[in-house]
Scaffold this motif. Structure first.
Motif, PDB file in Angstrom:
ATOM      1  N   ALA A   1      10.885  -7.797  -4.329  1.00 37.66           N
ATOM      2  CA  ALA A   1      11.403  -9.102  -4.768  1.00 37.66           C
ATOM      3  C   ALA A   1      10.325 -10.185  -4.740  1.00 37.66           C
ATOM      4  O   ALA A   1      10.535 -11.293  -4.237  1.00 37.66           O
ATOM      5  N   ILE A   2       9.135  -9.817  -5.230  1.00 34.64           N
ATOM      6  CA  ILE A   2       8.041 -10.777  -5.361  1.00 34.64           C
ATOM      7  C   ILE A   2       7.507 -10.697  -6.785  1.00 34.64           C
ATOM      8  O   ILE A   2       7.895  -9.811  -7.550  1.00 34.64           O
ATOM      9  N   SER A   3       6.630 -11.607  -7.173  1.00 32.70           N
ATOM     10  CA  SER A   3       6.115 -11.607  -8.542  1.00 32.70           C
ATOM     11  C   SER A   3       5.057 -10.516  -8.725  1.00 32.70           C
ATOM     12  O   SER A   3       4.410 -10.080  -7.765  1.00 32.70           O
ATOM     13  N   GLU A   4       4.878 -10.084  -9.981  1.00 33.55           N
ATOM     14  CA  GLU A   4       3.872  -9.069 -10.286  1.00 33.55           C
ATOM     15  C   GLU A   4       2.474  -9.596  -9.957  1.00 33.55           C
ATOM     16  O   GLU A   4       1.603  -8.848  -9.515  1.00 33.55           O
ATOM     17  N   ASN A   5       2.253 -10.896 -10.178  1.00 33.39           N
ATOM     18  CA  ASN A   5       0.961 -11.492  -9.878  1.00 33.39           C
ATOM     19  C   ASN A   5       0.675 -11.461  -8.382  1.00 33.39           C
ATOM     20  O   ASN A   5      -0.463 -11.229  -7.952  1.00 33.39           O
ATOM     21  N   THR A   6       1.725 -11.641  -7.575  1.00 38.60           N
ATOM     22  CA  THR A   6       1.565 -11.567  -6.123  1.00 38.60           C
ATOM     23  C   THR A   6       1.180 -10.158  -5.701  1.00 38.60           C
ATOM     24  O   THR A   6       0.342  -9.963  -4.817  1.00 38.60           O
ATOM     25  N   VAL A   7       1.771  -9.157  -6.362  1.00 38.85           N
ATOM     26  CA  VAL A   7       1.414  -7.763  -6.071  1.00 38.85           C
ATOM     27  C   VAL A   7      -0.058  -7.528  -6.380  1.00 38.85           C
ATOM     28  O   VAL A   7      -0.786  -6.908  -5.595  1.00 38.85           O
ATOM     29  N   LYS A   8      -0.517  -8.027  -7.535  1.00 41.99           N
ATOM     30  CA  LYS A   8      -1.927  -7.867  -7.911  1.00 41.99           C
ATOM     31  C   LYS A   8      -2.837  -8.481  -6.852  1.00 41.99           C
ATOM     32  O   LYS A   8      -3.870  -7.908  -6.489  1.00 41.99           O
ATOM     33  N   ASN A   9      -2.457  -9.647  -6.347  1.00 38.67           N
ATOM     34  CA  ASN A   9      -3.255 -10.298  -5.308  1.00 38.67           C
ATOM     35  C   ASN A   9      -3.276  -9.471  -4.029  1.00 38.67           C
ATOM     36  O   ASN A   9      -4.322  -9.338  -3.376  1.00 38.67           O
ATOM     37  N   HIS A  10      -2.121  -8.900  -3.677  1.00 42.30           N
ATOM     38  CA  HIS A  10      -2.062  -8.049  -2.482  1.00 42.30           C
ATOM     39  C   HIS A  10      -2.960  -6.819  -2.648  1.00 42.30           C
ATOM     40  O   HIS A  10      -3.691  -6.442  -1.726  1.00 42.30           O
ATOM     41  N   VAL A  11      -2.888  -6.181  -3.829  1.00 42.01           N
ATOM     42  CA  VAL A  11      -3.706  -4.989  -4.074  1.00 42.01           C
ATOM     43  C   VAL A  11      -5.187  -5.342  -3.983  1.00 42.01           C
ATOM     44  O   VAL A  11      -5.978  -4.608  -3.369  1.00 42.01           O
ATOM     45  N   ARG A  12      -5.573  -6.472  -4.573  1.00 39.05           N
ATOM     46  CA  ARG A  12      -6.976  -6.898  -4.503  1.00 39.05           C
ATOM     47  C   ARG A  12      -7.402  -7.119  -3.055  1.00 39.05           C
ATOM     48  O   ARG A  12      -8.483  -6.684  -2.637  1.00 39.05           O
TER      49      ARG A  12
ATOM     50  N   LEU B   1       0.826  -1.204   0.000  1.00 37.15           N
ATOM     51  CA  LEU B   1       0.000   0.000   0.000  1.00 37.15           C
ATOM     52  C   LEU B   1       0.863   1.258   0.000  1.00 37.15           C
ATOM     53  O   LEU B   1       0.587   2.219  -0.726  1.00 37.15           O
ATOM     54  N   ARG B   2       1.909   1.266   0.809  1.00 36.75           N
ATOM     55  CA  ARG B   2       2.788   2.444   0.865  1.00 36.75           C
ATOM     56  C   ARG B   2       3.454   2.692  -0.488  1.00 36.75           C
ATOM     57  O   ARG B   2       3.585   3.837  -0.929  1.00 36.75           O
ATOM     58  N   LEU B   3       3.883   1.633  -1.149  1.00 33.54           N
ATOM     59  CA  LEU B   3       4.553   1.782  -2.442  1.00 33.54           C
ATOM     60  C   LEU B   3       3.569   2.211  -3.525  1.00 33.54           C
ATOM     61  O   LEU B   3       3.883   3.057  -4.375  1.00 33.54           O
ATOM     62  N   VAL B   4       2.355   1.645  -3.505  1.00 33.41           N
ATOM     63  CA  VAL B   4       1.313   2.050  -4.457  1.00 33.41           C
ATOM     64  C   VAL B   4       0.985   3.532  -4.262  1.00 33.41           C
ATOM     65  O   VAL B   4       0.814   4.283  -5.219  1.00 33.41           O
ATOM     66  N   ALA B   5       0.922   3.961  -2.990  1.00 31.15           N
ATOM     67  CA  ALA B   5       0.606   5.354  -2.682  1.00 31.15           C
ATOM     68  C   ALA B   5       1.682   6.310  -3.173  1.00 31.15           C
ATOM     69  O   ALA B   5       1.425   7.493  -3.393  1.00 31.15           O
ATOM     70  N   ARG B   6       2.903   5.797  -3.369  1.00 27.24           N
ATOM     71  CA  ARG B   6       3.984   6.631  -3.900  1.00 27.24           C
ATOM     72  C   ARG B   6       4.007   6.620  -5.413  1.00 27.24           C
ATOM     73  O   ARG B   6       4.911   7.181  -6.031  1.00 27.24           O
ATOM     74  N   GLY B   7       3.020   5.959  -6.029  1.00 26.49           N
ATOM     75  CA  GLY B   7       2.898   5.991  -7.477  1.00 26.49           C
ATOM     76  C   GLY B   7       3.584   4.871  -8.221  1.00 26.49           C
ATOM     77  O   GLY B   7       3.661   4.896  -9.448  1.00 26.49           O
ATOM     78  N   LEU B   8       4.073   3.848  -7.499  1.00 32.13           N
ATOM     79  CA  LEU B   8       4.760   2.749  -8.171  1.00 32.13           C
ATOM     80  C   LEU B   8       3.758   1.835  -8.868  1.00 32.13           C
ATOM     81  O   LEU B   8       2.665   1.598  -8.352  1.00 32.13           O
ATOM     82  N   SER B   9       4.134   1.328 -10.032  1.00 30.63           N
ATOM     83  CA  SER B   9       3.310   0.368 -10.752  1.00 30.63           C
ATOM     84  C   SER B   9       3.457  -1.006 -10.104  1.00 30.63           C
ATOM     85  O   SER B   9       4.343  -1.232  -9.267  1.00 30.63           O
ATOM     86  N   ASN B  10       2.601  -1.936 -10.511  1.00 32.64           N
ATOM     87  CA  ASN B  10       2.710  -3.305  -9.983  1.00 32.64           C
ATOM     88  C   ASN B  10       4.098  -3.874 -10.241  1.00 32.64           C
ATOM     89  O   ASN B  10       4.681  -4.541  -9.389  1.00 32.64           O
ATOM     90  N   ARG B  11       4.620  -3.623 -11.428  1.00 36.06           N
ATOM     91  CA  ARG B  11       5.941  -4.151 -11.789  1.00 36.06           C
ATOM     92  C   ARG B  11       7.016  -3.570 -10.879  1.00 36.06           C
ATOM     93  O   ARG B  11       7.914  -4.293 -10.413  1.00 36.06           O
ATOM     94  N   ASP B  12       6.939  -2.250 -10.623  1.00 39.84           N
ATOM     95  CA  ASP B  12       7.944  -1.603  -9.772  1.00 39.84           C
ATOM     96  C   ASP B  12       7.845  -2.096  -8.329  1.00 39.84           C
ATOM     97  O   ASP B  12       8.865  -2.289  -7.655  1.00 39.84           O
ATOM     98  N   VAL B  13       6.605  -2.278  -7.855  1.00 39.84           N
ATOM     99  CA  VAL B  13       6.414  -2.797  -6.498  1.00 39.84           C
ATOM    100  C   VAL B  13       7.003  -4.199  -6.394  1.00 39.84           C
ATOM    101  O   VAL B  13       7.707  -4.525  -5.432  1.00 39.84           O
ATOM    102  N   ALA B  14       6.724  -5.018  -7.416  1.00 40.84           N
ATOM    103  CA  ALA B  14       7.246  -6.387  -7.426  1.00 40.84           C
ATOM    104  C   ALA B  14       8.768  -6.392  -7.377  1.00 40.84           C
ATOM    105  O   ALA B  14       9.382  -7.168  -6.637  1.00 40.84           O
ATOM    106  N   SER B  15       9.386  -5.511  -8.160  1.00 41.68           N
ATOM    107  CA  SER B  15      10.837  -5.433  -8.202  1.00 41.68           C
ATOM    108  C   SER B  15      11.409  -5.001  -6.852  1.00 41.68           C
ATOM    109  O   SER B  15      12.381  -5.570  -6.364  1.00 41.68           O
ATOM    110  N   GLN B  16      10.765  -4.004  -6.246  1.00 44.79           N
ATOM    111  CA  GLN B  16      11.278  -3.478  -4.984  1.00 44.79           C
ATOM    112  C   GLN B  16      11.153  -4.489  -3.844  1.00 44.79           C
ATOM    113  O   GLN B  16      12.019  -4.566  -2.964  1.00 44.79           O
TER     114      GLN B  16
END
Length: 234
Positions: A196-207, A179-194
């Motif tokens: 060290a998790i998969s982009e799909n895992t980020v999508k699940n977290h956001v949901r 949530l903190r990273l999304v609030a700073r404007g990071l995309s799912n891909r950038d959050v995943a990179s930061q």
């Protein structure tokens, strides 16, 4: 004038072979028809209907269940903001982009609160609109650069100590990180990179974050994070 294609199954992603199904709602006929024609030649996008006012737009979205709807803010019978609220209640899986001449921050703020996932100005290029459709269909948010600064300014005025931090306690430590990273404007891909998790895992977290906090969009999540003092925009 929706096409005969069946609505996409709610909650399912789009294979590469399936286009993003779009409805265009705008009271200016020349603009609406021109936009429909230009989007029709964009790869991966299919316009399945158009309407000239908010009320007809809501009815069309309910009947055709598109992936994305483009809404003007100021329209007869029912405004784009009112239509946005009605659509999110009736067809919550449909993503909404406000496409408007209005650069009024009050309209932007109301659109975000009403569940819009994107806010683009009509001086955007067709490429920007098409890319916005793809981004929002993928579960992310998009705002015209000129409006983004206004939204940040609006967030910074939210200094009232609302007791909205309580529900955040429902979130796991990882969800709070996301949530903190999304609030700073990071995309799912950038959050995943930061993280060290998969982009799909980020999508699940956001949901999960949206469900736990009973929010409609990533932009609402940003507003929540600012109000709850979970992120510092300075």
């Amino acid at each position: 004038m929706a096409s005969g294609n069946p609505p996409a199954a709610p909650g399912h992603g789009h294979p590469v072979s399936e286009p993003v199904r779009v409805v265009v709602v705008d009271d200016q006929e020349l603009f609406r028809r021109g936009l429909t024609m230009l989007l029709g030649i964009e790869q991966g996008i299919e316009v399945v209907g158009e309407a000239s006012n908010g009320a007809d737009g809501v009815a069309l979205v309910v009947s055709s269940a598109p992936d994305v709807v483009l809404l003007d803010v100021r329209m007869p019978k029912q405004s784009g903001i009112e239509a946005c609220v009605a659509i999110k209640e009736a067809v919550p899986t449909t993503k909404i982009i406000m496409l408007t001449m209005s650069d009024d921050e009050a309209d932007l703020y109301e659109a975000v609160k009403s569940g819009a996932s994107g806010y683009l100005l009509k001086d955007s290029s067709i490429e920007e609109v098409a890319q916005g459709i793809r981004v929002v269909a993928d579960g992310q948010s998009l705002i015209s650069p000129s409006m983004a600064a206004k939204l940040i300014d609006e967030f910074k005025t939210m200094s009232k100590p609302e007791r909205s931090a309580g529900p955040a306690l429902k979130l796991t430590e990882r969800e709070l990180e996301v949530l903190r990273l999304v609030a700073r404007g990071l995309s799912n891909r950038d959050v995943a990179s930061q993280l060290a998790i998969s982009e799909n895992t980020v999508k699940n977290h956001v949901r999960n974050i949206l469900e736990k906090l009973q929010l409609h969009s990533r932009m609402e999540a940003v507003m929540y994070a600012v109000r709850a003092k979970l992120v510092d925009l300075d």
